[in-house]
Design a protein around this motif. Structure first.
Motif, PDB file in Angstrom:
ATOM      1  N   GLY A 125      -6.368 -11.902  19.641  1.00  0.00           N
ATOM      2  CA  GLY A 125      -6.412 -12.283  18.236  1.00  0.00           C
ATOM      3  C   GLY A 125      -7.057 -13.640  18.020  1.00  0.00           C
ATOM      4  O   GLY A 125      -7.832 -13.833  17.077  1.00  0.00           O
ATOM      5  N   GLY A 126      -6.757 -14.593  18.916  1.00  0.00           N
ATOM      6  CA  GLY A 126      -7.386 -15.902  18.808  1.00  0.00           C
ATOM      7  C   GLY A 126      -8.874 -15.863  19.053  1.00  0.00           C
ATOM      8  O   GLY A 126      -9.652 -16.551  18.373  1.00  0.00           O
ATOM      9  N   LEU A 171       3.848  -2.688  17.400  1.00  0.00           N
ATOM     10  CA  LEU A 171       4.351  -3.541  16.320  1.00  0.00           C
ATOM     11  C   LEU A 171       4.402  -5.009  16.720  1.00  0.00           C
ATOM     12  O   LEU A 171       3.795  -5.855  16.046  1.00  0.00           O
ATOM     13  N   PRO A 172       5.100  -5.389  17.805  1.00  0.00           N
ATOM     14  CA  PRO A 172       5.036  -6.810  18.177  1.00  0.00           C
ATOM     15  C   PRO A 172       3.647  -7.242  18.600  1.00  0.00           C
ATOM     16  O   PRO A 172       3.277  -8.414  18.431  1.00  0.00           O
ATOM     17  N   GLY A 173       2.842  -6.315  19.134  1.00  0.00           N
ATOM     18  CA  GLY A 173       1.472  -6.679  19.490  1.00  0.00           C
ATOM     19  C   GLY A 173       0.642  -7.058  18.275  1.00  0.00           C
ATOM     20  O   GLY A 173      -0.137  -8.015  18.314  1.00  0.00           O
ATOM     21  N   ALA A 174       0.823  -6.315  17.159  1.00  0.00           N
ATOM     22  CA  ALA A 174       0.105  -6.659  15.933  1.00  0.00           C
ATOM     23  C   ALA A 174       0.554  -8.009  15.376  1.00  0.00           C
ATOM     24  O   ALA A 174      -0.263  -8.807  14.906  1.00  0.00           O
ATOM     25  N   LEU A 175       1.859  -8.260  15.446  1.00  0.00           N
ATOM     26  CA  LEU A 175       2.354  -9.557  14.974  1.00  0.00           C
ATOM     27  C   LEU A 175       1.837 -10.701  15.835  1.00  0.00           C
ATOM     28  O   LEU A 175       1.465 -11.770  15.317  1.00  0.00           O
ATOM     29  N   ALA A 225     -10.643 -14.595  16.067  1.00  0.00           N
ATOM     30  CA  ALA A 225     -10.703 -15.561  14.976  1.00  0.00           C
ATOM     31  C   ALA A 225     -11.933 -16.455  15.071  1.00  0.00           C
ATOM     32  O   ALA A 225     -12.369 -17.024  14.070  1.00  0.00           O
ATOM     33  N   LEU A 226     -12.494 -16.589  16.267  1.00  0.00           N
ATOM     34  CA  LEU A 226     -13.673 -17.434  16.426  1.00  0.00           C
ATOM     35  C   LEU A 226     -14.938 -16.759  15.914  1.00  0.00           C
ATOM     36  O   LEU A 226     -15.737 -17.381  15.207  1.00  0.00           O
ATOM     37  N   ALA A 227     -15.134 -15.496  16.273  1.00  0.00           N
ATOM     38  CA  ALA A 227     -16.377 -14.809  15.928  1.00  0.00           C
ATOM     39  C   ALA A 227     -16.164 -13.313  16.090  1.00  0.00           C
ATOM     40  O   ALA A 227     -15.188 -12.883  16.709  1.00  0.00           O
ATOM     41  N   PRO A 228     -17.063 -12.484  15.543  1.00  0.00           N
ATOM     42  CA  PRO A 228     -16.995 -11.038  15.778  1.00  0.00           C
ATOM     43  C   PRO A 228     -17.175 -10.703  17.253  1.00  0.00           C
ATOM     44  O   PRO A 228     -17.614 -11.535  18.055  1.00  0.00           O
ATOM     45  N   ALA A 235      -0.490 -13.931  14.978  1.00  0.00           N
ATOM     46  CA  ALA A 235      -0.026 -15.266  15.369  1.00  0.00           C
ATOM     47  C   ALA A 235      -1.089 -15.996  16.178  1.00  0.00           C
ATOM     48  O   ALA A 235      -1.298 -17.206  16.004  1.00  0.00           O
ATOM     49  N   GLY A 236      -1.791 -15.287  17.047  1.00  0.00           N
ATOM     50  CA  GLY A 236      -2.866 -15.912  17.807  1.00  0.00           C
ATOM     51  C   GLY A 236      -4.012 -16.367  16.926  1.00  0.00           C
ATOM     52  O   GLY A 236      -4.588 -17.446  17.138  1.00  0.00           O
ATOM     53  N   ARG A 237      -4.355 -15.571  15.922  1.00  0.00           N
ATOM     54  CA  ARG A 237      -5.398 -15.984  14.981  1.00  0.00           C
ATOM     55  C   ARG A 237      -4.981 -17.246  14.234  1.00  0.00           C
ATOM     56  O   ARG A 237      -5.793 -18.159  14.032  1.00  0.00           O
ATOM     57  N   TRP A 238      -3.713 -17.314  13.822  1.00  0.00           N
ATOM     58  CA  TRP A 238      -3.237 -18.480  13.086  1.00  0.00           C
ATOM     59  C   TRP A 238      -3.248 -19.732  13.958  1.00  0.00           C
ATOM     60  O   TRP A 238      -3.604 -20.821  13.504  1.00  0.00           O
ATOM     61  N   VAL A 239      -2.865 -19.581  15.234  1.00  0.00           N
ATOM     62  CA  VAL A 239      -2.850 -20.733  16.134  1.00  0.00           C
ATOM     63  C   VAL A 239      -4.258 -21.280  16.327  1.00  0.00           C
ATOM     64  O   VAL A 239      -4.489 -22.497  16.300  1.00  0.00           O
ATOM     65  N   VAL A 240      -5.229 -20.402  16.498  1.00  0.00           N
ATOM     66  CA  VAL A 240      -6.609 -20.846  16.730  1.00  0.00           C
ATOM     67  C   VAL A 240      -7.175 -21.516  15.486  1.00  0.00           C
ATOM     68  O   VAL A 240      -7.829 -22.566  15.560  1.00  0.00           O
ATOM     69  N   ARG A 241      -6.929 -20.940  14.307  1.00  0.00           N
ATOM     70  CA  ARG A 241      -7.478 -21.520  13.088  1.00  0.00           C
ATOM     71  C   ARG A 241      -6.784 -22.823  12.725  1.00  0.00           C
ATOM     72  O   ARG A 241      -7.437 -23.792  12.314  1.00  0.00           O
ATOM     73  N   THR A 242      -5.473 -22.859  12.856  1.00  0.00           N
ATOM     74  CA  THR A 242      -4.743 -24.069  12.505  1.00  0.00           C
ATOM     75  C   THR A 242      -4.970 -25.171  13.520  1.00  0.00           C
ATOM     76  O   THR A 242      -5.050 -26.355  13.156  1.00  0.00           O
ATOM     77  N   GLY A 243      -5.071 -24.810  14.778  1.00  0.00           N
ATOM     78  CA  GLY A 243      -5.259 -25.802  15.824  1.00  0.00           C
ATOM     79  C   GLY A 243      -6.665 -26.330  15.941  1.00  0.00           C
ATOM     80  O   GLY A 243      -6.925 -27.215  16.759  1.00  0.00           O
ATOM     81  N   GLY A 244      -7.602 -25.804  15.153  1.00  0.00           N
ATOM     82  CA  GLY A 244      -8.967 -26.297  15.211  1.00  0.00           C
ATOM     83  C   GLY A 244      -9.689 -25.949  16.496  1.00  0.00           C
ATOM     84  O   GLY A 244     -10.551 -26.713  16.952  1.00  0.00           O
TER      85      GLY A 244
END
Length: 451
Positions: free
Chosen positions: A149-150, A76-80, A153-156, A84-93
């Motif tokens: 997760g980050g 559960l915390p791993g999925a969250l 977010a970059l690529a498959p 969160a890692g995907r969001w950091v990578v996308r938001t942080g550019g």
């Protein structure tokens, strides 16, 4: 100060509360403290449960340290943290794979700080979380889950594999293949063992008689411990096995167990007790099945070495086995960490040692998987180089060099070749036809030139 009015008691009226003559300020303070204490107790239990889901152990007064925690709760915390890692990578550019590590670190550091603060705030006389584990475990979980997760977010995944270096990609492929074989074998072994002891499983469940709600909670607890059971089964296939209490062992060569807690999932363990009394050492599995179980790590290493060789660039014959052993060593490190987290104490008594030993599992897995991977990688690389040489065909014969000439000293301008022929030359043949100014000199008068 205002007090509660206590008038004359009428017949049939309810008895006057014991604190009827207490000031309202004192009564309000008592009620506030009771409400705050109840809320803090609930929040403390919630904070403790949140820390347990991150595999943070705790200590109970009179019982000892509890570290045998379910690995399934980490999902559960791993999925969250993955999201969160995907969001950091996308938001942080973030655009480069090497910068994903910085994004994961930026997520893991504050996450570990929050976990540490909760561990300090939830410490009480009833339960005390482990402060070192509250720092390390959430940090590692956030770093790994957030980093994966980050990266996703970059690529498959197949494109991310292409971004890695050749050697790193080959090691990752080999390690993933070996771990997949061991995980499949461990899951199969644990499932078959539980199916063979289904009668004992039902008997323990009937003794507990948990009811409808209790049965649901018991099922969730058992599902959360399934990853622990798989890691224990992998340790069993490697040889060291695991323990369930001090002085106990469960291994392919035999098992010696004491009394076990009334937990249905433990029915999958081999027989070692009878009515709560230890019955000595028992044969773990039949001899033929023991040999098959112990061969699993070598099969995993062979597959890992083959996958590593196919994904790696052509290496020299003497370096391919070294990279194969490195693949096995990396597999052993991963299994050692998993084994260390899959076990733990259940108090300070007889159950102070439960589960496999992390360093034993890591060392044995590195040797068994590493040797098999090294041999397979060496053979596969030799066959690949041989196939490449055969497909190239015989090389064209080089041209025969012209024989070198050497000057033979003697009475006259003579040169000799290596094949034994002698050639007489006149070194002044060209110079006599030119004068000192470079002009062509007239031919001398010889008898052949006379009319």
């Amino acid at each position: 100060m205002t007090r509660l009015a206590a008038g004359p008691r009428r017949p049939g009226a309810s008895p006057v509360p014991s604190g009827a003559g207490r000031p309202l300020a004192v009564t309000g303070a008592i009620a506030a403290c009771a409400a705050a204490g109840t809320g803090l107790a609930v929040l403390t239990m919630l904070a403790l449960a949140w820390l347990i889901s991150h595999h943070v152990g705790f200590a109970l007064p009179g019982v000892g340290r509890i570290g045998m925690l379910p690995l399934g709760l980490v999902l559960l915390p791993g999925a969250l943290l993955w999201r969160a890692g995907r969001w950091v990578v996308r938001t942080g550019g973030v655009r480069r794979l090497r910068h994903v590590g910085y994004a994961a670190l930026a997520l893991a550091v504050p996450y570990a700080m929050v976990a540490t603060a909760l561990a300090l705030a939830s410490s009480s006389a009833r339960a005390t979380p482990s402060l070192p584990e509250a720092v390390v475990c959430p940090f590692l979980l956030a770093l790994v889950a957030g980093g994966l997760g980050g990266a996703r977010a970059l690529a498959p995944w197949h494109q991310l594999a292409g971004l890695l270096g050749d050697r790193l990609r080959s090691l990752t492929a080999g390690t993933a293949g070996a771990l997949a074989v061991l995980a499949a074998a461990g899951s199969l072994l644990a499932g078959v063992s539980l199916a063979l002891h289904l009668g004992e499983f039902k008997a323990v469940h009937a003794i507990l008689a948990p009811g409808l709600v209790g049965a649901a909670l018991l099922l969730i607890a058992q599902l959360a411990y399934v990853p622990n059971a798989v890691v224990w089964a992998i340790s069993f296939t490697l040889g060291p096995g695991f323990a369930f209490g001090t002085g106990t062992v469960v291994a392919p060569t035999g098992s010696a167990l004491g009394s076990l807690p009334s937990f249905p999932l433990l029915a999958a363990l081999p027989p070692g007790t009878q009515a709560g009394v230890p019955t000595g050492v028992h044969q773990g599995v039949p001899p033929w099945l023991s040999v098959a179980v112990l061969a699993v790590p070598y099969l995993a290493g062979a597959l890992g070495g083959l996958l590593m060789t196919r994904a790696a660039p052509a290496a020299a014959l003497e370096t391919a086995p070294l990279w194969g052993f490195a693949c096995g060593a990396l597999t052993g490190c991963v299994l050692g960490v998993l084994a260390a987290f899959a076990g733990g104490p259940l108090g300070d008594g007889r159950l102070a040692a439960v589960g496999p030993s992390g360093w034993q599992v890591g060392a044995v897995a590195s040797l068994e998987v590493g040797v098999a991977a090294a041999v397979t990688a060496g053979i596969a690389n030799w066959r690949r180089q041989r196939a490449v040489t055969a497909s190239a065909g015989p090389a064209a014969a080089p041209p025969r060099p012209r024989p070198a000439t050497r000057t033979v000293p003697g009475p006259g301008p003579v040169t000799a070749t290596d094949d034994g022929h002698t050639i007489y030359v006149n070194p002044w043949a060209g110079a006599e036809d030119q004068d000192s100014a470079g002009a062509r000199a007239p031919a001398p008068h010889r008898p052949s030139s006379l009319p």
